[in-house]
Motif scaffolding. Sequence first.
Motif, PDB file in Angstrom:
ATOM      1  N   ALA A 269     -16.678 -21.644  -5.642  1.00  0.00           N
ATOM      2  CA  ALA A 269     -15.595 -20.756  -5.209  1.00  0.00           C
ATOM      3  C   ALA A 269     -15.155 -19.777  -6.295  1.00  0.00           C
ATOM      4  CB  ALA A 269     -14.401 -21.600  -4.749  1.00  0.00           C
ATOM      5  N   GLY A 270     -15.345 -20.145  -7.559  1.00  0.00           N
ATOM      6  CA  GLY A 270     -14.888 -19.286  -8.660  1.00  0.00           C
ATOM      7  C   GLY A 270     -15.569 -17.934  -8.675  1.00  0.00           C
TER       8      GLY A 270
ATOM      9  N   THR B 292      -9.800 -20.371  -4.471  1.00  0.00           N
ATOM     10  CA  THR B 292     -10.622 -21.528  -4.848  1.00  0.00           C
ATOM     11  C   THR B 292      -9.908 -22.769  -4.271  1.00  0.00           C
ATOM     12  OG1 THR B 292      -9.388 -21.770  -6.904  1.00  0.00           O
ATOM     13  CG2 THR B 292     -11.379 -20.403  -6.973  1.00  0.00           C
TER      14      THR B 292
ATOM     15  N   ASP C  44      -7.902 -25.065  -8.101  1.00  0.00           N
ATOM     16  CA  ASP C  44      -7.046 -24.429  -9.106  1.00  0.00           C
ATOM     17  C   ASP C  44      -5.604 -24.492  -8.626  1.00  0.00           C
ATOM     18  OD1 ASP C  44      -9.648 -22.021  -9.447  1.00  0.00           O
ATOM     19  OD2 ASP C  44      -9.108 -23.583 -10.879  1.00  0.00           O
TER      20      ASP C  44
ATOM     21  N   TRP D  84      -6.817 -26.564  -1.320  1.00  0.00           N
ATOM     22  CA  TRP D  84      -6.487 -27.983  -1.041  1.00  0.00           C
ATOM     23  C   TRP D  84      -5.077 -28.345  -1.475  1.00  0.00           C
ATOM     24  CZ3 TRP D  84      -9.504 -27.786   2.402  1.00  0.00           C
ATOM     25  CH2 TRP D  84     -10.893 -27.837   2.362  1.00  0.00           C
TER      26      TRP D  84
ATOM     27  N   GLN E  18     -22.336 -23.175  -2.797  1.00  0.00           N
ATOM     28  CA  GLN E  18     -21.432 -24.102  -2.097  1.00  0.00           C
ATOM     29  C   GLN E  18     -20.461 -23.302  -1.228  1.00  0.00           C
ATOM     30  OE1 GLN E  18     -20.198 -27.565  -4.956  1.00  0.00           O
ATOM     31  NE2 GLN E  18     -20.427 -25.699  -6.183  1.00  0.00           N
TER      32      GLN E  18
ATOM     33  N   PHE F 124     -16.545 -33.044   4.295  1.00  0.00           N
ATOM     34  CA  PHE F 124     -16.658 -34.242   3.463  1.00  0.00           C
ATOM     35  C   PHE F 124     -17.130 -35.410   4.332  1.00  0.00           C
ATOM     36  CE2 PHE F 124     -15.086 -32.892  -0.575  1.00  0.00           C
ATOM     37  CZ  PHE F 124     -14.311 -31.784  -0.280  1.00  0.00           C
TER      38      PHE F 124
ATOM     39  N   THR G 216     -17.877 -23.182 -10.528  1.00  0.00           N
ATOM     40  CA  THR G 216     -17.693 -24.436  -9.802  1.00  0.00           C
ATOM     41  C   THR G 216     -17.109 -25.491 -10.746  1.00  0.00           C
ATOM     42  OG1 THR G 216     -18.765 -26.124  -8.420  1.00  0.00           O
ATOM     43  CG2 THR G 216     -20.100 -25.143 -10.185  1.00  0.00           C
ATOM     44  N   SER G 217     -16.208 -26.310 -10.189  1.00  0.00           N
ATOM     45  CA  SER G 217     -15.444 -27.252 -11.028  1.00  0.00           C
ATOM     46  C   SER G 217     -16.233 -28.514 -11.354  1.00  0.00           C
ATOM     47  CB  SER G 217     -14.149 -27.640 -10.308  1.00  0.00           C
ATOM     48  OG  SER G 217     -14.450 -28.322  -9.100  1.00  0.00           O
ATOM     49  N   GLY G 218     -17.387 -28.687 -10.712  1.00  0.00           N
ATOM     50  CA  GLY G 218     -18.202 -29.861 -11.027  1.00  0.00           C
ATOM     51  C   GLY G 218     -17.538 -31.159 -10.593  1.00  0.00           C
TER      52      GLY G 218
ATOM     53  N   GLY H  26     -14.912 -17.385 -19.000  1.00  0.00           N
ATOM     54  CA  GLY H  26     -14.217 -16.128 -18.711  1.00  0.00           C
ATOM     55  C   GLY H  26     -14.367 -15.825 -17.239  1.00  0.00           C
ATOM     56  N   PRO H  27     -13.737 -14.744 -16.754  1.00  0.00           N
ATOM     57  CA  PRO H  27     -13.842 -14.402 -15.334  1.00  0.00           C
ATOM     58  C   PRO H  27     -15.266 -14.004 -14.962  1.00  0.00           C
ATOM     59  CG  PRO H  27     -12.616 -12.721 -16.525  1.00  0.00           C
ATOM     60  CD  PRO H  27     -12.855 -13.831 -17.496  1.00  0.00           C
ATOM     61  N   ALA H  28     -15.706 -14.464 -13.816  1.00  0.00           N
ATOM     62  CA  ALA H  28     -17.102 -14.241 -13.395  1.00  0.00           C
ATOM     63  C   ALA H  28     -17.457 -12.757 -13.360  1.00  0.00           C
ATOM     64  CB  ALA H  28     -17.318 -14.869 -12.020  1.00  0.00           C
TER      65      ALA H  28
HETATM   66  N1  APR Z   1     -14.309 -16.644 -12.580  1.00  0.00           N
HETATM   67  C1  APR Z   1     -15.051 -17.754 -12.838  1.00  0.00           C
HETATM   68  N2  APR Z   1     -14.665 -19.011 -12.520  1.00  0.00           N
HETATM   69  C2  APR Z   1     -13.482 -19.139 -11.882  1.00  0.00           C
HETATM   70  C3  APR Z   1     -12.650 -18.040 -11.579  1.00  0.00           C
HETATM   71  C4  APR Z   1     -13.112 -16.748 -11.962  1.00  0.00           C
HETATM   72  N3  APR Z   1     -12.397 -15.643 -11.705  1.00  0.00           N
HETATM   73  N4  APR Z   1     -11.525 -18.514 -10.973  1.00  0.00           N
HETATM   74  C5  APR Z   1     -11.664 -19.854 -10.898  1.00  0.00           C
HETATM   75  N5  APR Z   1     -12.823 -20.235 -11.464  1.00  0.00           N
HETATM   76  C6  APR Z   1     -13.381 -21.589 -11.590  1.00  0.00           C
HETATM   77  C7  APR Z   1     -12.333 -22.665 -11.798  1.00  0.00           C
HETATM   78  O1  APR Z   1     -12.082 -22.841 -13.191  1.00  0.00           O
HETATM   79  C8  APR Z   1     -13.009 -23.886 -11.193  1.00  0.00           C
HETATM   80  O2  APR Z   1     -13.773 -24.583 -12.176  1.00  0.00           O
HETATM   81  O3  APR Z   1     -14.013 -21.899 -10.364  1.00  0.00           O
HETATM   82  C9  APR Z   1     -13.962 -23.311 -10.153  1.00  0.00           C
HETATM   83  C10 APR Z   1     -13.502 -23.554  -8.721  1.00  0.00           C
HETATM   84  O4  APR Z   1     -13.525 -24.937  -8.504  1.00  0.00           O
HETATM   85  P1  APR Z   1     -13.181 -25.500  -7.037  1.00  0.00           P
HETATM   86  O5  APR Z   1     -11.936 -24.871  -6.561  1.00  0.00           O
HETATM   87  O6  APR Z   1     -13.271 -26.998  -7.127  1.00  0.00           O
HETATM   88  O7  APR Z   1     -14.354 -24.941  -6.114  1.00  0.00           O
HETATM   89  P2  APR Z   1     -15.838 -25.489  -6.000  1.00  0.00           P
HETATM   90  O8  APR Z   1     -16.319 -26.049  -7.305  1.00  0.00           O
HETATM   91  O9  APR Z   1     -16.658 -24.428  -5.383  1.00  0.00           O
HETATM   92  O10 APR Z   1     -15.678 -26.690  -4.939  1.00  0.00           O
HETATM   93  C11 APR Z   1     -16.865 -27.320  -4.515  1.00  0.00           C
HETATM   94  O11 APR Z   1     -15.631 -28.595  -2.868  1.00  0.00           O
HETATM   95  O12 APR Z   1     -13.889 -28.563  -1.430  1.00  0.00           O
HETATM   96  C12 APR Z   1     -15.256 -28.524  -1.501  1.00  0.00           C
HETATM   97  O13 APR Z   1     -16.708 -27.558   0.044  1.00  0.00           O
HETATM   98  C13 APR Z   1     -15.772 -27.235  -0.941  1.00  0.00           C
HETATM   99  O14 APR Z   1     -17.655 -25.944  -1.692  1.00  0.00           O
HETATM  100  C14 APR Z   1     -16.446 -26.568  -2.108  1.00  0.00           C
HETATM  101  C15 APR Z   1     -16.726 -27.719  -3.062  1.00  0.00           C
END
Ligand code: APR
Length: 232
Positions: free
Chosen positions: A10-11, A20, A23, A28, A88, A148, A173-175, A214-216
């Motif tokens: 989502a980031g 996202t 965050d 959620w 994702q 899920f 992605t937050s891993g 940093g920002p994507a």
């Molecule tokens: N640039 C880069 N990274 C960013 C930015 C940005 N501008 N803004 C936020 N992030 C990072 C955050 O630091 C975080 O690590 O993006 C990540 C978003 O994490 P999540 O919100 O957990 O999203 P994601 O990892 O895609 O979630 C995985 O979980 O809920 C399910 O199906 C849903 O596909 C999703 C999956």
Amino acid sequence: MRKIVILTGAGISAESGLGTFRDAGGIWTKYPLEDVATPEGFARDPVLVHEFYNARRVQAAAAQPNAAHHALARLQRDWPGEVVIVTQNVDGLHEAGGASNVIHMHGTLAGALCAGCGHRWVAPETMDTTTPCPACTRPSARPDVVWFGEMPYYMDTIFDHLASADLFAAIGTSGQVYPAAGFVQEATASGARTIELNLEPSAVASNFDETRFGPASRVVPDWVSDMLGLRG
Ligand code: APR
């Protein structure tokens, strides 16, 4: 370093105005995922779930790809080897930014799935509990996104790509959600180098050979320029 496999979350779409999940103020924190992103939640309150995805479908349709999406499309075009994007995200912004053959492991907001017969079709902008399936005509349409407790799509294909990757990059992605969070270990086991590009360290940052924070919209184009040797 011929084959690059990229995982996005989502980031990468945050700077396109799409929320996202985890965050501060994330999706959620506004909607309990048990209510809108599980089969049980859909069975309990399909009206709420349709409303949740209708709002996200309309928002995603109005969103524009950002410099990170465009940079990955450039990498696919100009890299002298295969570049596979596994996302994702369900927002469709990779294709809007020019990428091709994107693997949507969590489905897409643009897709509709019949909970009755399994038929898939292009979703109308809004769906509800009366939306008929074009194949079996039953009012059993659901968003074609992976909830899920459901198995992500294309996992065999994804693991095949990870087994033959020379470089694995995780972006935005937050891993915190498996199996995607474990892809870095799969890639490492295959001998690939690994890099994380994220706003801040993910839960699995320590598993990567290299990290850039940093920002994507800045970090990803910079990384692509470095990869293509266009730096400076
Ligand atoms: N640039 C880069 N990274 C960013 C930015 C940005 N501008 N803004 C936020 N992030 C990072 C955050 O630091 C975080 O690590 O993006 C990540 C978003 O994490 P999540 O919100 O957990 O999203 P994601 O990892 O895609 O979630 C995985 O979980 O809920 C399910 O199906 C849903 O596909 C999703 C999956």
